[in-house]
Scaffold this motif. Structure first.
Motif, PDB file in Angstrom:
ATOM      1  N   THR A 182      -6.172  11.627  -2.663  1.00 38.51           N
ATOM      2  CA  THR A 182      -5.580  10.288  -2.757  1.00 38.51           C
ATOM      3  C   THR A 182      -4.872  10.108  -4.093  1.00 38.51           C
ATOM      4  O   THR A 182      -3.740   9.588  -4.151  1.00 38.51           O
ATOM      5  CB  THR A 182      -6.663   9.202  -2.601  1.00 38.51           C
ATOM      6  N   MET A 205       0.831  -1.197   0.000  1.00 37.37           N
ATOM      7  CA  MET A 205       0.000   0.000   0.000  1.00 37.37           C
ATOM      8  C   MET A 205       0.876   1.262   0.000  1.00 37.37           C
ATOM      9  O   MET A 205       1.872   1.327   0.694  1.00 37.37           O
ATOM     10  CB  MET A 205      -0.905   0.012   1.236  1.00 37.37           C
ATOM     11  N   HIS A 206       0.465   2.244  -0.797  1.00 39.93           N
ATOM     12  CA  HIS A 206       1.148   3.536  -0.823  1.00 39.93           C
ATOM     13  C   HIS A 206       0.914   4.245   0.510  1.00 39.93           C
ATOM     14  O   HIS A 206      -0.229   4.422   0.944  1.00 39.93           O
ATOM     15  CB  HIS A 206       0.612   4.383  -1.972  1.00 39.93           C
ATOM     16  N   ARG A 207       1.983   4.650   1.181  1.00 41.82           N
ATOM     17  CA  ARG A 207       1.879   5.300   2.487  1.00 41.82           C
ATOM     18  C   ARG A 207       2.385   6.736   2.406  1.00 41.82           C
ATOM     19  O   ARG A 207       3.365   7.026   1.712  1.00 41.82           O
ATOM     20  CB  ARG A 207       2.642   4.514   3.558  1.00 41.82           C
ATOM     21  N   SER A 211      -2.923   4.017   5.247  1.00 40.99           N
ATOM     22  CA  SER A 211      -2.116   4.710   4.240  1.00 40.99           C
ATOM     23  C   SER A 211      -1.453   5.983   4.742  1.00 40.99           C
ATOM     24  O   SER A 211      -0.656   6.579   4.011  1.00 40.99           O
ATOM     25  CB  SER A 211      -2.979   5.047   3.013  1.00 40.99           C
TER      26      SER A 211
END
Length: 378
Positions: free
Chosen positions: A373, A1-3, A33
């Protein structure tokens, strides 16, 4: 997951518009995230309790005002690496966006800076204007509230950074602010059940224009004798406003609620027939309205609005459709529009319904959080 690491001096439970903006966007990001690095604000259980309730980690710096010092920059870089964050989101681009080059060297692949009203003021002063240019060069995206703030900030950051600017205003929770929010109960409690009510919800400071509304009351009362001005909110200007109401002989037609809990604000909007906040620009353009989310909250509640022309306030009104924009500080212009609205129930209904539709179409938090996002992911 993109954090994403959120680096911000402005975060609840410290009150304020930027704080609410950042928090509302953060809680609507995908689960797992985001990580928040924020200032402490106050010692004690309030902050600890708030942080424990969040759906993401909140790491507090020891300082109450976070600025881009070498120590803070090093700590942000440490958190970025430890939490395996790929992007950085500065809750307010100025001044924390000055850390962007160091955080890129620490591994951030994407850097986003939110801008607000104060960056538009920075753009007018030579020293801070140069800092904005550095922030623009160091970030991948700068967001802006509306056309007013975009034009001011773009002129300072230069054409390359200006070309990467994207609109991202705060949103409105249309499920909280709505026509059935409980206004009738507030009117009953305040003894205003049968009176035409002009409501203003805002902090009490000179820029917001509550004094202009009080100055307008003699003209309003000449046409609508039972009208009342409901001033909702607290602030350092209250004593001056009370003295002004006495001096103009309208004290019996002006009600001050003081600060009210956030959960009661929707009902206080709903207590009005018209929302008015004729804000004005002060201090040579350094004290200016960035957007004016209160107009949109009022629109979501189904009220027509009367706004001042300070800064980005007109961006929150569809002129002649959801309300009117008047010259900030003009009691005569404010009174004319308010009297017109109070005297025409069908016009109020039409504008209120148009405002509600506009909020649902363009200003919902979920819609705007989804835009953020996408910006963070690149």
């Amino acid at each position: 997951m993109h954090r994403t690491l959120i680096v911000t001096n402005d975060f609840p439970p410290r009150p304020g518009g930027i704080q609410a903006f950042v928090h509302n966007m953060a809680v609507r990001q995908p689960a797992g995230s985001v990580v928040v690095y924020a200032s402490t604000w106050r010692d004690g259980t309030e902050v600890r309790r708030f942080d424990a309730e969040q759906p993401f980690p909140v790491i507090r710096d020891r300082t109450k005002v976070m600025v881009p010092t070498p120590r803070v920059t090093r700590r942000a870089a440490e958190i970025l690496r430890a939490e395996k964050c790929e992007s950085v989101w500065f809750g307010a681009a100025a001044p924390l966006g000055l850390m962007a080059p160091a955080l890129r060297r620490a591994g951030a692949g994407r850097l986003l800076g939110m801008t607000h009203g104060h960056e538009a003021a920075w753009a007018q002063l030579p020293g801070s204007r140069q800092l904005l240019r550095r922030i623009g060069a160091g970030t991948d995206v700068l967001t802006y509230l509306g056309e007013y703030t975009r034009s001011r900030i773009a002129a300072a950051v230069g054409p390359r950074a200006a070309g990467r600017m994207v609109q991202l205003p705060p949103g409105v929770d249309e499920s909280t602010f709505h026509p059935a929010s409980g206004g009738a109960e507030v009117r009953r409690r305040l003894g205003l059940a049968d009176r035409p009510v002009v409501v203003c919800v805002s902090r009490l400071v000179p820029r917001k224009g509550q004094d202009t509304l009080i100055e307008a009351m003699p003209q309003i009362l000449a046409d609508v004798p039972d009208a009342v001005l409901l001033i909702v909110g607290g602030g350092p200007y209250r004593a001056d406003l009370e003295k002004l109401a006495d001096a103009r002989g309208v004290r019996a037609s002006v009600r001050f609620t003081g600060s009210v809990p956030w959960e009661e604000l929707p009902a206080h909007y709903g207590a009005g027939d018209v929302f008015a906040m004729p804000c004005r620009t002060r201090r040579g353009g350094l004290d200016v309205e960035g957007l004016g989310i209160v107009y949109l909250e009022a629109s979501a509640t189904g009220l027509p609005v009367v706004a001042g022309d300070s800064g980005g306030a007109p961006d929150a009104v569809l002129e002649g459709e959801t309300g009117y924009v008047v010259p900030g500080g003009s009691a005569e212009a404010a009174a004319e529009r308010i009297v017109r609205l109070l005297g025409d129930e069908e016009l109020r209904r039409r504008m209120g319904e148009a405002g509600r539709r506009w909020v649902e179409r363009s200003w919902r938090w979920d819609l705007l959080a989804g835009r953020l996002t996408s910006l963070l992911a690149g």
